[in-house]
Enzyme design. Structure first.
Site, PDB file in Angstrom:
ATOM      1  N   ASP A   1       0.857  -1.181   0.000  1.00  0.00           N
ATOM      2  CA  ASP A   1       0.000   0.000   0.000  1.00  0.00           C
ATOM      3  C   ASP A   1       0.898   1.238   0.000  1.00  0.00           C
ATOM      4  O   ASP A   1       1.740   1.395   0.880  1.00  0.00           O
ATOM      5  CB  ASP A   1      -0.884  -0.032   1.267  1.00  0.00           C
ATOM      6  CG  ASP A   1      -2.009   0.975   1.193  1.00  0.00           C
ATOM      7  OD1 ASP A   1      -2.144   1.653   0.156  1.00  0.00           O
ATOM      8  OD2 ASP A   1      -2.745   1.093   2.187  1.00  0.00           O
TER       9      ASP A   1
ATOM     10  N   ASP B   1      -3.049   2.313  -6.018  1.00  0.00           N
ATOM     11  CA  ASP B   1      -1.885   2.330  -5.124  1.00  0.00           C
ATOM     12  C   ASP B   1      -1.788   1.148  -4.178  1.00  0.00           C
ATOM     13  O   ASP B   1      -0.997   1.170  -3.262  1.00  0.00           O
ATOM     14  CB  ASP B   1      -1.888   3.628  -4.321  1.00  0.00           C
ATOM     15  CG  ASP B   1      -3.022   3.660  -3.303  1.00  0.00           C
ATOM     16  OD1 ASP B   1      -4.087   3.094  -3.588  1.00  0.00           O
ATOM     17  OD2 ASP B   1      -2.822   4.228  -2.224  1.00  0.00           O
ATOM     18  N   GLU B   2      -2.619   0.148  -4.338  1.00  0.00           N
ATOM     19  CA  GLU B   2      -2.424  -1.020  -3.476  1.00  0.00           C
ATOM     20  C   GLU B   2      -2.747  -2.306  -4.211  1.00  0.00           C
ATOM     21  O   GLU B   2      -3.507  -2.320  -5.177  1.00  0.00           O
ATOM     22  CB  GLU B   2      -3.245  -0.904  -2.180  1.00  0.00           C
ATOM     23  CG  GLU B   2      -4.736  -0.753  -2.392  1.00  0.00           C
ATOM     24  CD  GLU B   2      -5.510  -0.789  -1.068  1.00  0.00           C
ATOM     25  OE1 GLU B   2      -5.172  -1.589  -0.179  1.00  0.00           O
ATOM     26  OE2 GLU B   2      -6.467  -0.013  -0.950  1.00  0.00           O
TER      27      GLU B   2
END
Lengths: 390, 375
Positions: free
Chosen positions: A34, A128-129
């Site tokens: 993350d 983003d993860e």
């Protein structure tokens, strides 16, 4: 930023300790990566003047919401999804900056390329993860923890941004772990440690339990994972319905969901929140037209084919209604998409009160599994009893 | 194009190439074979599925007019099969059709132009070496059963070939599905030094094995790069199979091969196979596990199924370590035992949760690793 529904694809929990055993064999190695305050960090990276200052990405005025807040802003209590007005009140020096989605997407591509260097089993949850299944140590690196370290190092080197990672034997625990030492942290929950880790955790930290859920649990005397684990499945079912199975397992640190590299998209859609509530037929039709343009472009980009169109409206009292229509075949072109959207809208006119949001979605997509049973095929053949070599 | 060819020659050639052609194709030309008649009196036949192509040259009785055309592989194969033995088959193109004539039979088949036929661009194939067809066939036989069919783990969907410097330079083939591993080792052939690690896809392996069967006494020329591999059988005018390689990283499998397993079981592989097969009759789809209880010079196999009852069988064996129990998937065990000829197989065991090493003896080229089941 995680929109997956943890309860939808979990397997039936066992009513004894059996499922614990299945999990404790620790066959899988899962990493959750993350990025730290992703949008805000990208802005700070690209604009040195913002570094070390409280920054929020999102619209400052009217109904703007904070899409992401830097760690400096978080100290003041600024959180993502918070109305910008509230954020400004909490942190008067807060600097709002416009989002640069193109840049976020580029960085996202970079980090996904790094993930894929280590394993093809990458399940992105958002820009983003992502979850990574590194049970097969393809590069012969030796341990999942080492892989997570290498990934964090490469992200730092290649993007000048930091990421946090969690390593464990299932998705649920890996995600909790990545959150544990944020920012720029790493946390490992080893086989056998999951239940103890979860026991000490406030239930609010559980994925899928929001403020309302936590409130309800508090009323039932459930504050921590241990409290939750003390409740039997019957109690949970009578209070939480279909969510109970997930909770039962989560409280024991069990999660059998596989990492799905090719998540099947179930719908394509979009929605808009207006600066001012609208109610007139003409304004509604205009708005629908714009949403059709946006959504149809997404449908084309995704090469999606589907046969159900859903129109959603949120009234200014925050209640919401949806109307849907299914065709016997896929929607063929934009004109058809528009005219069905239009028909759904006309059926709802006149509106009982002004709306603040309108959305349109195409679902029932060709090739998607509406019953959610895609699961079985996707599981990498890991028979419970058959032990794995790799 | 106009050419005449013996039915037997045409049939043999089509039988080689037609299985490359998928039964269902979304791209019409992929259902076709390319037939190219040259003035020198030979006919080239080619089939492809875009990842794999097979080309064969055959001698025509006569080529009246050189030229090339594509026509449905399965149709032409079925026609050739049904034509009377010994007949001469004439192939002639006119007006987007191909006329097939033999004896009193006449067929007119639709065609597609040769220029639309996709040919795999081989590029530079810098590594070249030869292997006896028999050796290559054995390499395939000993490993292919362990190839994974799971598409999400595409990098396991083939046989991994790589060279390695042990006591002496070797060429190794390995396949695994994550539950069992098969490895075959042979001395490194001249020319294979420095070759890139490659994964040959399952379908190419299957087609190659069929082609090898017809020329087991000859040598096979192998040329490869990091992305393509070509097998040439029967020299000029023979069969050429070209395949794309799987673009992925094969796991570092050497670390799952146990080296310290100290419990050695020696047993006749055939009677062991048969006993496993017998007790596994009881095993249902869900409980494929066969339990092995090891005691001094004795193995007891047992299976119990909630639906089908129980089965047990005792076998004499050579075993001197501490007694213990271990479970295996009956089919996996049979797959491996079926590969071991001779009177003895060695099973090197550690415990009920650790990989077991199986081989004929310490000189055998083939080595197998099997992960147990929890029983």
């Amino acid at each position: 930023m995680d929109h997956e529904n943890p309860q939808s694809d979990a397997a039936e929990p066992a009513n004894d300790g059996h499922s614990l055993e299945e999990e404790s064999s620790g066959l899988r190695k899962i990493i959750h990566v993350d990025m730290d305050a992703f949008f805000a960090s990208v802005e700070q990276r690209d604009n040195p003047e913002l570094r070390g200052k409280p920054v929020a990405v999102g619209g400052a005025g009217g109904r703007g919401v904070v899409a992401a807040a830097s760690y400096e802003a978080r100290k003041f209590g600024v959180r993502s999804a918070m109305p910008s007005v509230t954020a400004k009140r909490l942190c008067p020096d807060l600097i709002f900056c416009k989002s640069h989605f193109e840049t976020y997407r580029e960085v996202s591509q970079q980090i996904r390329a790094i993930f894929r260097h280590f394993t093809p089993h990458v399940e992105p949850l958002s820009l983003d993860e992502a979850y990574l299944d590194v049970s097969d140590d393809l590069r012969g690196i030796g341990s999942a923890t080492r892989i997570a370290q290498l990934i964090r190092k490469r992200i730092q080197e290649e993007t000048q941004l930091t990421a946090s990672a969690g390593v464990s034997y299932n998705k649920f625990l890996a995600k909790l772990a990545s959150d544990q030492n944020k920012p720029d942290g790493l946390c490992v929950i080893r086989p056998g440690e999951g239940a103890a880790f979860v026991a000490a955790l406030p239930v609010r930290r559980f994925h899928g339990i929001g403020p309302k859920g936590a409130e309800k649990m508090a009323r039932l005397g459930i504050e921590t994972g241990a409290d939750l684990a003390a409740k039997d499945i019957k109690f949970l079912r009578s209070n939480f319905g279909s969510f109970a199975d997930y909770l039962f397992r989560a409280a024991r640190g069990i999660d059998l969901r596989p990492v799905r590299a090719n998540r099947i998209r179930k719908s394509v859609g979009g929605e808009r929140t207006f600066n001012e509530d609208i109610s007139s037929g003409a304004a509604l039709r205009d708005t629908l037209e714009r949403i059709v343009d946006i959504v149809w472009e997404r449908i084309e980009n995704a090469k999606a084919e589907g046969r159900t169109i859903t129109l959603k409206m949120k009234f200014n009292d925050f209640t919401q209604v949806t109307r849907a229509r299914s065709l016997p075949r896929n929607v063929t072109d934009k004109d058809e998409f528009r005219s069905i959207g239009r028909a759904l809208l006309e059926e709802m006119l006149p509106l009982p009160m002004p709306i603040r949001l309108m959305g349109l979605t195409l679902s029932n997509l060709a090739g998607s599994n509406t019953d959610g049973s895609g699961e079985k095929a996707a599981g990498p053949g890991r028979d419970v009893a058959q032990l794995s070599l790799l | 194009m106009k050419a005449t060819i013996e039915r037997a020659t045409l049939l043999r050639c089509l039988s080689h190439v037609q299985s490359v052609v998928e039964r269902r194709n979304t791209i019409p030309i992929l259902s076709n074979v390319l037939i190219d008649a040259d003035a020198g009196g030979s006919l080239k036949v080619m089939a492809t599925d875009l990842d794999l192509q097979v080309t064969e040259n055959m001698a025509a009785a006569s080529v009246e007019m050189p030229g090339a055309i594509t026509v449905s592989a399965h149709l032409l194969f079925d026609i050739a099969r049904k034509l009377p033995e010994g007949s001469q088959v004439s192939l002639e193109t006119a007006d987007n059709r191909m006329a097939v004539k033999a004896g009193r039979s006449r067929f007119s088949l639709p065609t597609l132009p040769r220029d639309d036929f996709p040919v795999i661009v081989e590029g530079d194939l810098p590594t070249s070496f030869e292997l006896p067809a028999k050796t290559l066939a054995e390499l395939i036989d000993r490993t292919r059963f362990a190839i994974s069919t799971e598409e999400t783990r595409y990098y396991l969907n083939g046989i991994f070939l790589h060279v390695s410097d042990e006591d002496q330079p070797v060429l190794r083939a390995a396949a695994t599905d994550g539950h069992r591993l098969a490895r075959f080792t042979l001395p490194r052939p001249d020319g294979a030094e420095g070759m890139p690690d490659v994964i040959v896809p399952r379908k190419a392996v299957a087609e190659l094995r069929k082609l090898l069967e017809e020329s087991l006494d000859a040598n096979v020329q192998i040329d490869l790069s990091a992305s393509k591999i070509r097998f040439t059988m029967g020299g000029e005018g023979g069969v050429v199979l070209t395949s794309k390689l799987i673009d992925g990283t094969f796991p570092d499998y050497s670390r799952v091969i146990p080296t310290g397993n100290d419990k050695l079981l020696r047993i006749d592989p055939r009677s062991f196979y048969e006993a496993v097969d017998r007790v596994a009759t009881i095993a249902t789809e869900k409980t494929r596990a066969v339990k092995m209880s090891l005691e001094t010079d004795k193995v007891t196999l047992s299976v119990s199924s909630p639906d089908n009852g129980t089965a047990a069988e005792e076998l004499a064996a050579d075993y001197g370590s501490d007694g213990f129990e271990i479970g295996f998937n009956a089919n996996y065990l049979k797959d491996i035992l079926g590969q071991i000829d001779g009177d003895t197989a060695e099973l090197h065991l550690a415990d009920a949760g650790a990989p077991t090493l199986i081989r004929k003896d310490d000189k055998s080229q083939a080595l197998y690793v099997l992960m147990p089941m929890r029983v």
